[in-house]
Design an enzyme around this catalytic site. Sequence first.
Site, PDB file in Angstrom:
ATOM      1  CB  THR B 167       2.441  12.605  -8.917  1.00 12.03           C
ATOM      2  OG1 THR B 167       3.268  12.401  -7.790  1.00 12.03           O
ATOM      3  CG2 THR B 167       2.497  11.456  -9.854  1.00 12.03           C
ATOM      4  CB  VAL B 196      10.996   3.903  -3.894  1.00  9.31           C
ATOM      5  CG1 VAL B 196      10.076   3.467  -5.027  1.00  9.31           C
ATOM      6  CG2 VAL B 196      12.460   3.731  -4.281  1.00  9.31           C
ATOM      7  CB  THR B 218      -1.553  12.686  -8.132  1.00  8.24           C
ATOM      8  OG1 THR B 218      -0.962  13.792  -7.434  1.00  8.24           O
ATOM      9  CG2 THR B 218      -2.995  13.061  -8.432  1.00  8.24           C
ATOM     10  CG  HIS B 220       1.326  11.420   1.843  1.00 10.02           C
ATOM     11  ND1 HIS B 220       1.215  10.641   2.950  1.00 10.02           N
ATOM     12  CD2 HIS B 220       2.638  11.775   1.761  1.00 10.02           C
ATOM     13  CE1 HIS B 220       2.396  10.535   3.551  1.00 10.02           C
ATOM     14  NE2 HIS B 220       3.261  11.216   2.853  1.00 10.02           N
ATOM     15  N   GLY B 221       2.138   9.784  -1.319  1.00  7.98           N
ATOM     16  CA  GLY B 221       2.535   8.463  -1.808  1.00  7.98           C
ATOM     17  C   GLY B 221       2.420   7.359  -0.788  1.00  7.98           C
TER      18      GLY B 221
END
Lengths: 310, 310
Positions: B167, B196, B218, B220-221
Site C-alpha cells: 500500500t 476489502v 501499510t 498485512h491488512g
Amino acid sequence: MLPVLVVHGGAGHIPEERAERSTAGVCSAARAGYAVFQRGGSSMDAVVEAVTQLENNPSFNAGCGSVLNVKGEVEMDAIVMEGKTLASGAVCAVRNIANPVQLARLIMDKTSHACLTAEGANHFARLMGVPEVTQESLITEYSRMRWKKNLTPDANPVECQMGKMGTVGAVAVDSEGNVACATSTGGILNKMEGRVGDTPCIGCGGYADNQSGAVSTTGHGEAIMKVTLARHILFHMEQGQSAEAASDLGLAYMKSRVGGLGGVVTVDPQGNWAARFSSKQMSWAAVQKDTLHYGLYTGEHVTKSIAEPQ
Amino acid sequence: MLPVLVVHGGAGHIPEERAERSTAGVCSAARAGYAVFQRGGSSMDAVVEAVTQLENNPSFNAGCGSVLNVKGEVEMDAIVMEGKTLASGAVCAVRNIANPVQLARLIMDKTSHACLTAEGANHFARLMGVPEVTQESLITEYSRMRWKKNLTPDANPVECQMGKMGTVGAVAVDSEGNVACATSTGGILNKMEGRVGDTPCIGCGGYADNQSGAVSTTGHGEAIMKVTLARHILFHMEQGQSAEAASDLGLAYMKSRVGGLGGVVTVDPQGNWAARFSSKQMSWAAVQKDTLHYGLYTGEHVTKSIAEPQ
C-alpha cells in the site's frame, strides 16, 4: 454474572404505533440468543442467533425490512467479531441474502479475509451454499412507502432515518469470558448505491476484545465512523471505566465533537453490561441469569423473570 | 516546523532490484506533495497529490501497478481523512479508476456519505465526470507475473505479498496546523473478488484528528484491522506519547497481539513526524522546511537539501 447477552433494535425515534412490536422483537431476540448458551453455544453463536432473529423480523432495518437505497433496492452491511482472537468478518453492500450476519461469520470462519463486498460477497455465498433470495422478499410495504416519500424534493433522508429506526446488533459474553459482537443493517434511507456505513467497519459498527469488552453501535453511521465509536468506548474501558460510564463517555464525545446521536450495547468479560443512547429512543433487551431486562425510552428499565410467558 | 509531509510506499521486503525505483518514487511523491504547500494548498491537497503520484507510478501497489485478485482483475481501496472536521471519504473494491484517492476525496467533498463500494463507486465517478480507464491500463507485466505464480497450488499469497511491496500513503500538516491522511492500495495478491482490506476502513488504513495527529498504515491488512492500527496509535498520542513512540507502541502491539507486521507514517499538529515499521523494509520519504528525508531499511535515514537535483 455469566453468561449475558444484550441486543438493540436501533437508536432513533420509534413511532408510537411501532413501539410495541419493536420491544417485543428485541425481547424475543434476546431470549433466542440466550437460549444458545443453554445449549452450550459460545458468545459468537449467541450474537449471531440474536441478530438473525432481528434480521428475520420485518420491524427492523436489517435483512427483511431493510430500508431501500435511492434506486429502491436493498443493500445490506453486517459485521461479527470475537474477542478471543480479534478475528472478524463483514459484508458490505450485499444483496439478495436473507441473513448477512451469517455470511459475515462465514467470511470470518472460512476465509483469510475480514470483509467482502457487493458481487464478491454474493460469489462467496454461492460457494458456501448460502441460498440467494429475491429483492422482493426483503422489501416490506413500509420500507417502500418511506423510500417513495423520500424521493420527493423536500425530503431529508438523514432526519427521516433518525426519526424512525436503525441498525440491529448484539453483544455477549459466555461462561468462559469470551466476548463477541454482531451488527447488521440496511443502512440509511435512500442512500446512494454502494454506500457503506459504519456497520461493517471494524471499530465503528462493532468491536470485541477479551481484554476489555464488546460493543455494538447504532445511529447515524457517518458520525459513528468519524469517532470510531465502538473502539473509542473500549479504550475508555481499558482505562478502567465501567461498561456504562464508557458508553456514556463515547456517546457524549460523538455528540459534542461531531453532533451525532446514537446508541450502543456494551458488555465486559465479567458480565457487566449497558444499553445506552443519546437519541430519543433505542429498543434494547438483555438476558442475564433468570432475568429479562428491556427498555425503549431514556431511563426505562423493565425486568421480569424469563420464566414468565412472552 | 510546519508544514510537513511524509509518504510511504509500502512495508514488506522490497527486492534489491526494485529498491532504487521505490526510493526514487517516494522521494518524488514527497517533493510533489510538498510543492502543493508552496502553492498555498492545504494538508488534504498535499496528501492527495502525493498519493496520486504514487498511484500513477507502476512500481507501487496502488492505481497502475496494483496487484491482481484471484480472477486477474484490479480492485482498489482508498481513503482520505481531514483532522479539522473528522470528515473522510473512501472507496472499496473499485475498478477502472486511475486515481482512487481522488475519487475518495470527491466522496468526502460531494456526498453525505463516507464510503462507496464497487459499482456504486463507479456510478458516482461517472456522475462526477471522472473518466473510466481500462483494466489493462492498470496492469503491469510484473503484477501479471506475480498473479500467475500465485495461482500454483503451493503458493502462499500472504507471504508473497509481505515479501514484495504494499500500500501507499501520506500524512501531512499544513501551516495552519490542519492534519490529513490518504492511503491507497490494490490490496493483497490473489485476493478473493470483493475483498476489502484495512485501507478504506477508517481508523485502520488511516485516521486524522487535529487534536492528536494523522496516521497512514501499510502491512498485512487483516492484522491492521484487528487492532485498528491508525486509531490505536493516535490514542497513544492523545495520552502524551510522541509521534515516534506512539507509532512504535502501535506496531509492537500489533506484532505481539496478532503476530502482524507493517509500517506507518505519523505526524502531529506541531509538525513532529515519524516513519516506523516492524517489517524488514518500508520505503518512505518526508519533506520539512528545506530538507528531504528518506529511507528504506531499519535505521536508514538520509537527508539532503530539496534544492539538490533529484
